[in-house]
Design a protein around this motif. Structure first.
Motif, mmCIF file in Angstrom:
data_model
loop_
_atom_site.group_PDB
_atom_site.id
_atom_site.type_symbol
_atom_site.label_atom_id
_atom_site.label_comp_id
_atom_site.label_asym_id
_atom_site.label_seq_id
_atom_site.Cartn_x
_atom_site.Cartn_y
_atom_site.Cartn_z
ATOM 1 N N LEU A 73 0.829 -1.189 0.000
ATOM 2 C CA LEU A 73 0.000 0.000 0.000
ATOM 3 C C LEU A 73 0.873 1.251 0.000
ATOM 4 O O LEU A 73 2.057 1.179 0.343
ATOM 5 C CB LEU A 73 -0.915 0.005 1.227
ATOM 6 C CG LEU A 73 -2.224 -0.771 1.107
ATOM 7 C CD1 LEU A 73 -2.015 -2.223 0.811
ATOM 8 C CD2 LEU A 73 -3.076 -0.583 2.325
ATOM 9 N N SER B 297 1.768 6.230 2.987
ATOM 10 C CA SER B 297 0.908 6.995 3.893
ATOM 11 C C SER B 297 -0.044 6.100 4.690
ATOM 12 O O SER B 297 -0.572 6.511 5.718
ATOM 13 C CB SER B 297 0.092 8.021 3.105
ATOM 14 O OG SER B 297 -0.779 7.364 2.195
ATOM 15 N N ALA B 298 -0.262 4.865 4.229
ATOM 16 C CA ALA B 298 -1.178 3.949 4.912
ATOM 17 C C ALA B 298 -0.590 3.413 6.210
ATOM 18 O O ALA B 298 -1.330 2.951 7.087
ATOM 19 C CB ALA B 298 -1.551 2.788 3.996
ATOM 20 N N GLU C 95 1.107 0.693 6.687
ATOM 21 C CA GLU C 95 0.901 -0.753 6.743
ATOM 22 C C GLU C 95 2.220 -1.497 6.540
ATOM 23 O O GLU C 95 3.203 -0.926 6.071
ATOM 24 C CB GLU C 95 -0.087 -1.175 5.652
ATOM 25 C CG GLU C 95 -1.504 -0.691 5.895
ATOM 26 C CD GLU C 95 -2.176 -1.429 7.040
ATOM 27 O OE1 GLU C 95 -2.193 -2.677 7.025
ATOM 28 O OE2 GLU C 95 -2.696 -0.751 7.932
ATOM 29 N N THR D 130 -7.585 -0.042 4.366
ATOM 30 C CA THR D 130 -7.205 0.067 5.769
ATOM 31 C C THR D 130 -8.444 0.518 6.538
ATOM 32 O O THR D 130 -9.325 1.183 5.981
ATOM 33 C CB THR D 130 -6.065 1.085 5.995
ATOM 34 O OG1 THR D 130 -6.480 2.362 5.530
ATOM 35 C CG2 THR D 130 -4.797 0.661 5.276
ATOM 36 N N ASN E 218 -10.389 2.825 8.871
ATOM 37 C CA ASN E 218 -10.355 4.185 9.388
ATOM 38 C C ASN E 218 -11.214 4.205 10.653
ATOM 39 O O ASN E 218 -12.440 4.160 10.573
ATOM 40 C CB ASN E 218 -10.907 5.155 8.332
ATOM 41 C CG ASN E 218 -10.855 6.590 8.796
ATOM 42 O OD1 ASN E 218 -11.077 6.896 9.957
ATOM 43 N ND2 ASN E 218 -10.563 7.478 7.859
ATOM 44 N N THR F 203 -11.203 2.193 4.011
ATOM 45 C CA THR F 203 -10.860 3.154 2.962
ATOM 46 C C THR F 203 -9.671 2.627 2.184
ATOM 47 O O THR F 203 -8.816 1.917 2.731
ATOM 48 C CB THR F 203 -10.520 4.544 3.543
ATOM 49 O OG1 THR F 203 -9.423 4.409 4.461
ATOM 50 C CG2 THR F 203 -11.701 5.154 4.273
ATOM 51 N N ASN F 204 -9.619 2.972 0.907
ATOM 52 C CA ASN F 204 -8.482 2.622 0.056
ATOM 53 C C ASN F 204 -7.642 3.880 -0.109
ATOM 54 O O ASN F 204 -8.092 4.843 -0.733
ATOM 55 C CB ASN F 204 -8.956 2.115 -1.306
ATOM 56 C CG ASN F 204 -9.732 0.823 -1.202
ATOM 57 O OD1 ASN F 204 -9.638 0.112 -0.215
ATOM 58 N ND2 ASN F 204 -10.501 0.520 -2.214
ATOM 59 N N PRO F 205 -6.438 3.905 0.465
ATOM 60 C CA PRO F 205 -5.607 5.107 0.394
ATOM 61 C C PRO F 205 -5.277 5.475 -1.053
ATOM 62 O O PRO F 205 -5.043 4.600 -1.889
ATOM 63 C CB PRO F 205 -4.328 4.724 1.139
ATOM 64 C CG PRO F 205 -4.640 3.485 1.898
ATOM 65 C CD PRO F 205 -5.780 2.828 1.203
ATOM 66 N N TYR G 66 0.460 1.875 -5.532
ATOM 67 C CA TYR G 66 0.517 0.550 -4.932
ATOM 68 C C TYR G 66 1.511 -0.289 -5.730
ATOM 69 O O TYR G 66 1.417 -0.334 -6.952
ATOM 70 C CB TYR G 66 -0.849 -0.142 -5.000
ATOM 71 C CG TYR G 66 -1.931 0.483 -4.166
ATOM 72 C CD1 TYR G 66 -2.405 -0.167 -3.037
ATOM 73 C CD2 TYR G 66 -2.504 1.702 -4.510
ATOM 74 C CE1 TYR G 66 -3.424 0.382 -2.265
ATOM 75 C CE2 TYR G 66 -3.520 2.259 -3.745
ATOM 76 C CZ TYR G 66 -3.966 1.596 -2.631
ATOM 77 O OH TYR G 66 -4.975 2.147 -1.876
#
Length: 95
Positions: free
Chosen positions: A19, A22-23, A25, A61, A63, A70-72, A76
């Motif tokens: 991802l 910013s995620a 993960e 991820t 929220n 939400t999908n950042p 990817y």
């Protein structure tokens, strides 16, 4: 992905996604796999679709403030191979 074997057996193709940074993960997430049985010398092309809206949220991820998946936005990285240590194909998608 095209897979082939010298002996009769099975091979498992795996798709991993990284991802956007910013995620926050882990670096790779297993989002799909497919096992195929092959005879000696045979090869087989397989197709896998990763649906961003699937119930397992492969690109999402949680929220906690919005209480939803939400999908950042961002880039990817996509990796394909037969294990997390043997990823022979790579690419990028942007959402």
């Amino acid at each position: 992905m095209c897979v082939g074997l010298r002996l009769a057996g099975a091979e498992v193709s795996q798709v991993y996604i990284s991802l956007p940074s910013s995620a926050g993960e882990p670096p790779k997430r297993l989002v799909g796999f497919q096992k195929v049985s092959l005879n000696p010398g045979a090869a087989q092309t397989i197709n896998m679709t990763i649906d961003p809206n699937a119930p397992n949220h492969p690109l999402g991820t949680w929220n906690k403030d919005a209480q939803q998946w939400t999908n950042p936005a961002g880039s990817y990285s996509v990796y394909v191979g037969n294990s997390s240590r043997s990823l022979t194909l790579a690419g990028t998608i942007t959402q």
